[in-house]
Write a protein that holds these residues in place. Structure first.
Motif, PDB file in Angstrom:
ATOM      1  N   LYS A  38       0.827  -1.202   0.000  1.00 22.36           N
ATOM      2  CA  LYS A  38       0.000   0.000   0.000  1.00 22.36           C
ATOM      3  C   LYS A  38       0.866   1.260   0.000  1.00 22.36           C
ATOM      4  O   LYS A  38       0.508   2.279  -0.605  1.00 22.36           O
ATOM      5  N   MET A  39       1.988   1.185   0.685  1.00 22.29           N
ATOM      6  CA  MET A  39       2.923   2.318   0.681  1.00 22.29           C
ATOM      7  C   MET A  39       3.462   2.565  -0.732  1.00 22.29           C
ATOM      8  O   MET A  39       3.581   3.709  -1.177  1.00 22.29           O
ATOM      9  N   VAL A  40       3.765   1.478  -1.432  1.00 26.29           N
ATOM     10  CA  VAL A  40       4.265   1.585  -2.812  1.00 26.29           C
ATOM     11  C   VAL A  40       3.195   2.202  -3.709  1.00 26.29           C
ATOM     12  O   VAL A  40       3.471   3.105  -4.513  1.00 26.29           O
ATOM     13  N   VAL A  41       1.981   1.708  -3.579  1.00 27.75           N
ATOM     14  CA  VAL A  41       0.871   2.203  -4.409  1.00 27.75           C
ATOM     15  C   VAL A  41       0.681   3.705  -4.214  1.00 27.75           C
ATOM     16  O   VAL A  41       0.293   4.421  -5.143  1.00 27.75           O
ATOM     17  N   ASN A  42       0.989   4.188  -3.014  1.00 25.22           N
ATOM     18  CA  ASN A  42       0.833   5.619  -2.733  1.00 25.22           C
ATOM     19  C   ASN A  42       2.089   6.426  -3.042  1.00 25.22           C
ATOM     20  O   ASN A  42       2.200   7.594  -2.665  1.00 25.22           O
ATOM     21  N   GLY A  43       3.039   5.784  -3.733  1.00 28.36           N
ATOM     22  CA  GLY A  43       4.202   6.507  -4.213  1.00 28.36           C
ATOM     23  C   GLY A  43       5.219   6.900  -3.173  1.00 28.36           C
ATOM     24  O   GLY A  43       5.971   7.859  -3.347  1.00 28.36           O
ATOM     25  N   LEU A  44       5.289   6.148  -2.060  1.00 29.85           N
ATOM     26  CA  LEU A  44       6.202   6.510  -0.976  1.00 29.85           C
ATOM     27  C   LEU A  44       7.584   5.880  -1.122  1.00 29.85           C
ATOM     28  O   LEU A  44       8.463   6.121  -0.292  1.00 29.85           O
ATOM     29  N   GLY A  45       7.775   5.101  -2.144  1.00 30.40           N
ATOM     30  CA  GLY A  45       9.061   4.459  -2.360  1.00 30.40           C
ATOM     31  C   GLY A  45       8.887   3.146  -3.108  1.00 30.40           C
ATOM     32  O   GLY A  45       7.774   2.773  -3.468  1.00 30.40           O
ATOM     33  N   TYR A  46       9.989   2.465  -3.335  1.00 31.01           N
ATOM     34  CA  TYR A  46       9.911   1.156  -3.977  1.00 31.01           C
ATOM     35  C   TYR A  46      10.012   0.071  -2.906  1.00 31.01           C
ATOM     36  O   TYR A  46      10.420   0.319  -1.760  1.00 31.01           O
ATOM     37  N   ALA A  47       9.639  -1.164  -3.267  1.00 32.79           N
ATOM     38  CA  ALA A  47       9.746  -2.286  -2.346  1.00 32.79           C
ATOM     39  C   ALA A  47      10.113  -3.535  -3.129  1.00 32.79           C
ATOM     40  O   ALA A  47       9.920  -3.609  -4.353  1.00 32.79           O
ATOM     41  N   ILE A  48      10.652  -4.513  -2.434  1.00 29.15           N
ATOM     42  CA  ILE A  48      10.961  -5.815  -3.032  1.00 29.15           C
ATOM     43  C   ILE A  48       9.999  -6.816  -2.418  1.00 29.15           C
ATOM     44  O   ILE A  48      10.055  -7.091  -1.205  1.00 29.15           O
ATOM     45  N   LEU A  49       9.102  -7.328  -3.259  1.00 28.26           N
ATOM     46  CA  LEU A  49       7.976  -8.133  -2.785  1.00 28.26           C
ATOM     47  C   LEU A  49       7.795  -9.406  -3.616  1.00 28.26           C
ATOM     48  O   LEU A  49       8.125  -9.427  -4.800  1.00 28.26           O
ATOM     49  N   PRO A  50       7.242 -10.453  -3.015  1.00 22.90           N
ATOM     50  CA  PRO A  50       6.882 -11.648  -3.792  1.00 22.90           C
ATOM     51  C   PRO A  50       5.808 -11.293  -4.811  1.00 22.90           C
ATOM     52  O   PRO A  50       4.910 -10.486  -4.539  1.00 22.90           O
ATOM     53  N   SER A  51       5.886 -11.907  -5.983  1.00 21.68           N
ATOM     54  CA  SER A  51       4.983 -11.536  -7.076  1.00 21.68           C
ATOM     55  C   SER A  51       3.516 -11.758  -6.729  1.00 21.68           C
ATOM     56  O   SER A  51       2.643 -11.025  -7.202  1.00 21.68           O
ATOM     57  N   MET A  52       3.221 -12.768  -5.919  1.00 20.37           N
ATOM     58  CA  MET A  52       1.829 -13.065  -5.602  1.00 20.37           C
ATOM     59  C   MET A  52       1.145 -11.912  -4.896  1.00 20.37           C
ATOM     60  O   MET A  52      -0.053 -11.664  -5.079  1.00 20.37           O
ATOM     61  N   SER A  53       1.893 -11.165  -4.105  1.00 17.99           N
ATOM     62  CA  SER A  53       1.299 -10.045  -3.386  1.00 17.99           C
ATOM     63  C   SER A  53       0.942  -8.895  -4.303  1.00 17.99           C
ATOM     64  O   SER A  53       0.196  -7.984  -3.928  1.00 17.99           O
ATOM     65  N   LEU A  54       1.462  -8.922  -5.536  1.00 16.71           N
ATOM     66  CA  LEU A  54       1.223  -7.832  -6.480  1.00 16.71           C
ATOM     67  C   LEU A  54       0.195  -8.191  -7.553  1.00 16.71           C
ATOM     68  O   LEU A  54      -0.059  -7.402  -8.453  1.00 16.71           O
ATOM     69  N   ASP A  55      -0.387  -9.382  -7.456  1.00 15.57           N
ATOM     70  CA  ASP A  55      -1.337  -9.835  -8.479  1.00 15.57           C
ATOM     71  C   ASP A  55      -2.559  -8.927  -8.599  1.00 15.57           C
ATOM     72  O   ASP A  55      -3.153  -8.808  -9.671  1.00 15.57           O
ATOM     73  N   ASP A  56      -2.948  -8.303  -7.488  1.00 18.53           N
ATOM     74  CA  ASP A  56      -4.154  -7.467  -7.503  1.00 18.53           C
ATOM     75  C   ASP A  56      -3.840  -5.985  -7.730  1.00 18.53           C
ATOM     76  O   ASP A  56      -4.697  -5.122  -7.547  1.00 18.53           O
ATOM     77  N   VAL A  57      -2.606  -5.700  -8.136  1.00 17.70           N
ATOM     78  CA  VAL A  57      -2.191  -4.308  -8.356  1.00 17.70           C
ATOM     79  C   VAL A  57      -1.764  -4.129  -9.812  1.00 17.70           C
ATOM     80  O   VAL A  57      -0.880  -4.829 -10.295  1.00 17.70           O
ATOM     81  N   ASP A  58      -2.398  -3.196 -10.499  1.00 20.18           N
ATOM     82  CA  ASP A  58      -2.089  -2.974 -11.920  1.00 20.18           C
ATOM     83  C   ASP A  58      -1.300  -1.693 -12.162  1.00 20.18           C
ATOM     84  O   ASP A  58      -0.604  -1.573 -13.175  1.00 20.18           O
ATOM     85  N   ASP A  59      -1.409  -0.736 -11.266  1.00 26.36           N
ATOM     86  CA  ASP A  59      -0.832   0.585 -11.538  1.00 26.36           C
ATOM     87  C   ASP A  59       0.537   0.776 -10.885  1.00 26.36           C
ATOM     88  O   ASP A  59       0.866   1.864 -10.403  1.00 26.36           O
ATOM     89  N   VAL A  60       1.343  -0.286 -10.830  1.00 27.97           N
ATOM     90  CA  VAL A  60       2.732  -0.154 -10.380  1.00 27.97           C
ATOM     91  C   VAL A  60       3.634  -0.878 -11.377  1.00 27.97           C
ATOM     92  O   VAL A  60       3.205  -1.809 -12.064  1.00 27.97           O
ATOM     93  N   TYR A  61       4.846  -0.444 -11.462  1.00 30.86           N
ATOM     94  CA  TYR A  61       5.834  -1.114 -12.314  1.00 30.86           C
ATOM     95  C   TYR A  61       6.444  -2.279 -11.525  1.00 30.86           C
ATOM     96  O   TYR A  61       6.750  -2.141 -10.342  1.00 30.86           O
TER      97      TYR A  61
END
Length: 290
Positions: A221-244
């Protein structure tokens, strides 16, 4: 002593506090104190001392509290074996599941299993994978679902594999990472070691950690709000489309893979509920259909 007495001892030993133990047991503090006093009369010894620092167990109390774990486990197994004699798939399935798998996969998985076996109930313990691994080692749960590699010589089944990604709200150059704000979360030791190894292969400077959180979901959620980058497992990002998302790879070009395992004891397959769950898991596509 009855089962409730062993539970009282175990809970008080874990909490070291009368108020907290009473709350967990859903009884009043006087009732808990009275029960301890009755046990002290029964055994003819003092079990606890009460002081400013909370409850302190005497050596005799320490011994009884240690016995409580084994006695409760023995009683639980006795009940399960009796239920198992009827050849019905019924009873309580005890699961230990990593926090991450609980958040993203477990609810739908249990729903589908419950549809097949409506007479089964669940007791689910969640936590970091290292804690769940300990629970299955001690047979406190029937089945453990953990992320990462653990020394396990009994039965195991690979549930899924996922890559590790750099996630950022804005497009970034990977070479700029040491100068960009990073959001960290309390990852398990296996994942942290892999990410640290990858970092040391690519950078000579430490990461610029600007925010630390406890959970991967908060980190996302911090990443989605543009507060920085993070290193995360891909599964946690499956529901997010608007991040690189950038899959990180080692020097040999291979991505870091994070595996999720189901661990269980072969002897536990004698229980209908465990065998039914294992068969169900082995025949469902956890990665793509859950």
């Amino acid at each position: 002593m009855i089962e409730r007495d062993w539970l009282v001892l175990q809970t008080l030993y874990n909490e070291k506090n009368i108020t907290k133990a009473a709350q967990k047991l859903y009884i009043s503090q006087p009732a808990l104190t009275n029960r301890i006093q009755q046990l002290e009369k029964e055994f003819g010894v003092q079990i606890v001392n009460r002081g400013r620092r909370g409850v302190q167990f005497t050596p005799q109390g320490e011994y009884l509290a240690t016995c409580a774990h084994d006695m409760l486990l023995s009683i639980q197994m006795m009940k399960e074996n009796v239920q198992n004699m009827e050849n019905n798939v019924a009873g309580t399935l005890r699961l230990g599941v990593s926090n991450f798998f609980t958040d993203y996969k477990l609810p739908n998985l249990l729903k589908l299993f419950k549809e097949q076996y409506p007479n089964i109930e669940f007791k689910v313990t969640t936590g970091f994978s290292r804690h769940i691994a300990q629970l299955i080692y001690q047979q406190d749960v029937h089945i453990g679902i953990v992320k990462g590699e653990y020394s396990w010589e009994d039965k195991k089944h690979l549930l899924l594999e996922e890559t590790i990604c750099i996630a950022s709200k804005e497009k970034i150059d990977i070479q700029d990472l040491p100068r960009l704000p990073r959001i960290d979360y309390h990852a398990d030791t296996h994942l942290k070691a892999s990410v640290d190894h990858w970092w040391s292969e690519n950078f000579t400077q430490p990461p610029l950690v600007s925010i630390e959180v406890t959970k991967a979901d908060t980190c996302k959620k911090m990443v989605v709000n543009g507060l920085g980058y993070a290193i995360l497992p891909s599964m946690s990002l499956d529901d997010v489309d608007d991040v690189y998302k950038y899959v990180i790879k080692m020097k040999d070009g291979k991505p870091i893979l994070r595996k999720t395992w189901m661990l269980y004891h072969e002897d536990s397959l004698k229980l209908n509920i465990v065998r039914a769950f294992v068969d169900f898991i082995e025949n469902v596509d956890v990665e793509n259909k859950i």
